[in-house]
Structures are given as structure tokens and as C-alpha cells.
Design an enzyme around this catalytic site. Sequence first.
Site, PDB file in Angstrom:
ATOM      1  N   CYS A 272       0.835  -1.194   0.000  1.00 16.74           N
ATOM      2  CA  CYS A 272       0.000   0.000   0.000  1.00 16.74           C
ATOM      3  C   CYS A 272       0.873   1.248   0.000  1.00 16.74           C
ATOM      4  O   CYS A 272       1.827   1.352   0.774  1.00 16.74           O
ATOM      5  CB  CYS A 272      -0.919   0.003   1.216  1.00 16.74           C
ATOM      6  SG  CYS A 272      -2.205  -1.253   1.159  1.00 16.74           S
TER       7      CYS A 272
ATOM      8  N   TYR B  39      -8.531  -8.490   6.452  1.00 18.10           N
ATOM      9  CA  TYR B  39      -9.476  -7.735   5.646  1.00 18.10           C
ATOM     10  C   TYR B  39     -10.709  -8.604   5.355  1.00 18.10           C
ATOM     11  O   TYR B  39     -10.843  -9.696   5.900  1.00 18.10           O
ATOM     12  CB  TYR B  39      -8.778  -7.206   4.392  1.00 18.10           C
ATOM     13  CG  TYR B  39      -7.628  -6.287   4.741  1.00 18.10           C
ATOM     14  CD1 TYR B  39      -7.849  -5.150   5.529  1.00 18.10           C
ATOM     15  CD2 TYR B  39      -6.317  -6.564   4.360  1.00 18.10           C
ATOM     16  CE1 TYR B  39      -6.803  -4.308   5.898  1.00 18.10           C
ATOM     17  CE2 TYR B  39      -5.264  -5.731   4.725  1.00 18.10           C
ATOM     18  CZ  TYR B  39      -5.517  -4.615   5.498  1.00 18.10           C
ATOM     19  OH  TYR B  39      -4.489  -3.799   5.874  1.00 18.10           O
TER      20      TYR B  39
END
Length: 358
Positions: A27, A184
Site C-alpha cells: 500500500c 481484511y
Amino acid sequence: MPAPGLFDPFTIRGITFRNRIGVSPMCQYSSQDGFANDWHLVHLGARAMGGAGLIIAEATAVEPRGRITPFCAGLWEDAQIAPLRRTNCFVKARGAVPGIQLAHAGRKASASRPWEGDSLVPESEGGWEPWGPSPLAFGENLPRVPHEMTVEEIQNVTRHFVDATRRALEAGYEFVELHAAHGYLAHSFLSPLSNHRTDLYGGCFENRIRFVIETFRAMREAWPEHLPMAVRLSCTDWVDGGWTISDSVELSRRLKAEGADLIDCSSGGLVPDAKIPAAPGFQVPFAAQIRREAGIATMAVGGITAPQQAQDIITDEQADVVLLAREFLRDPHWPARAARELLGAHFSSQLPPQYSRV
């Protein structure tokens, strides 16, 4: 036949990686409204110039609420395709395969960036309500209880993954990975620690894997037969009563039957208090076990930094590809350095001709 080495090509379906070195999805928290920009072109393009065989773009949300932070990448609308295509054209021109990790943050959504505290962003400051399989908060800096998804909402998210998969093809990607790790959304369905549902998406193993299986199956149908697909798994939660490596082996067998080509073997991330024994290559045994017991190719990740270490993972047939993350941030030309160390070749042979005189 001798085992392959780190710099041998790897062919899967109709795609060949020039070597067994990949850039793990990392990310960057640098998008605006999900749109890629020059940062992503330079970040990913530099690592393609450095000699990696596979470049996997960061976790890319399939809908706005699926972002980890307000600055995460997205592929939920057609307008987001063009800047990604620009980067992918450059990556391919440099000899690497462009890949993307499609993701939904689930109950870990609406967080600030790591350098801003990695904590909950309230709706008054641009945050949003996170979703999850059950109304169980992640905890610590993310204390908000997520909305418990209805069956219709679960199936809508699957459709978002499919739509993003089609956009990924249009953007020029040649490799797609479903993110089912690190706490997630998809991972939170898998683990009994975060999934307390009593319907078809919770309870027994068969039900907890349903969202991942249904979503992957639908993505595979939308993705061309000649292009490979992977799934990233947290192979263990590192917590008693949680998801285990045995669960991951069985899920990998089923994903292979659905058309998965690779399992990206990570771990942890589901709960904030897991005791993770991080050390160089600490997750490699997961890749080796899944490769051996599920009969599917694997990618090893986690604490891989040294060229000989990476070479041994491949030659010992513990994994088919090694993924580096932080080490690629330190050194975009790590493959060239590894070639010089392992092969005795001058590193310029692994670099673009513009750099050949260094």
C-alpha cells in the site's frame, strides 16, 4: 531434471515471468479518490526497471468502503482504468508482468495512514462505516463495530470484485490476485475469530470459506483463461482457535479446483494481539507445505532479503516465486544485485541499456 533457480523463467498459463522474483503488493496510501497518479508510475516502474519478473500493484479496493484509508487505490469505476493502463504499459515495456491485488478492507476500513496514526477516521472527518461478516470490531486503534453484512450485501461485494476484475483486464494487467489475508474482508469470513454468523456464510468450515470460493469462482469466469490468478492467504492467525495452516491447505486444494494458479502465502493480521514470530523467511514453511500438500504453485513472502536466501527457497522447491516488499523499497534494483552475487554477472546485464555503463 534439476530444480529451477531464482533467475530461471516461470511460465503459468499463457504468461512467463522472466525470473522468480516478484514485487509484493505494498500500500502506498497515495491515491486521490482511488485514482492512481505519477507516484504509482514511478514506484512500480522503477522496480520493473530494476529487473523484477512480476510487479503486483497494491491492495486495490473494489468499492469506496473497501479502502483501508481515504488515500488507498481503487478500481470501482471505469475512469480509474486509464492511469493504471499508463503504468502497466511502462511495466510491460520494461519486461515485467503487471499484476494487481483486488481487495476489500472490511472491518479494518476507514483508517488513517500509518504515518498519521493508523487509527479510525470518523465520518465527520471523511471516514465511513466499515462492514464485516459479524459485528465484531478489530480493536485497538480501530474500535468501531462494523455493520454486519446481509446476504444480499455479501453477494453485491462479490459482484464488485467481478466488475473490478473486468476493469483490471482493460487496464492491461496480466495477473490478478484476490486478497484474502491480513484481517481484511475475505479473511474475516474465513476465521472463526471474526465470523460468528449462523447462516450459509458462517459456522462450519464449508460455510466460512463460501465467500472466498464464490468470489474467486466469479472472478475466474470474468478473467481470460490464458491469464493466471492467485489468492493471498493468511495461512495462520497465530491465535488459538483461529484459522490454521491445515485450513489453508484444504482451502488451497479447493481454490486449485476452481482455477487458481498460485497461493500467495502470508499470515496474521486478523487480530491486534497475535504473537507473530517474525524472523527472516518465517512464512516460507507455509508456502512449502501448501505447495506439497495441496499440489499448487506458491509464492513465498515475509522477511526475504538476501539473494542466497531467495535462491535457496526456489532451488529447495519450497515455493515457485519469491515476493519481496520492504527490501524492494530499500533497493529497487535488488534483482540486479542478486544476479551479481549469485551468478557472478555484472549487474548491468539485468538493467536497462540506459544504465549499462554504471
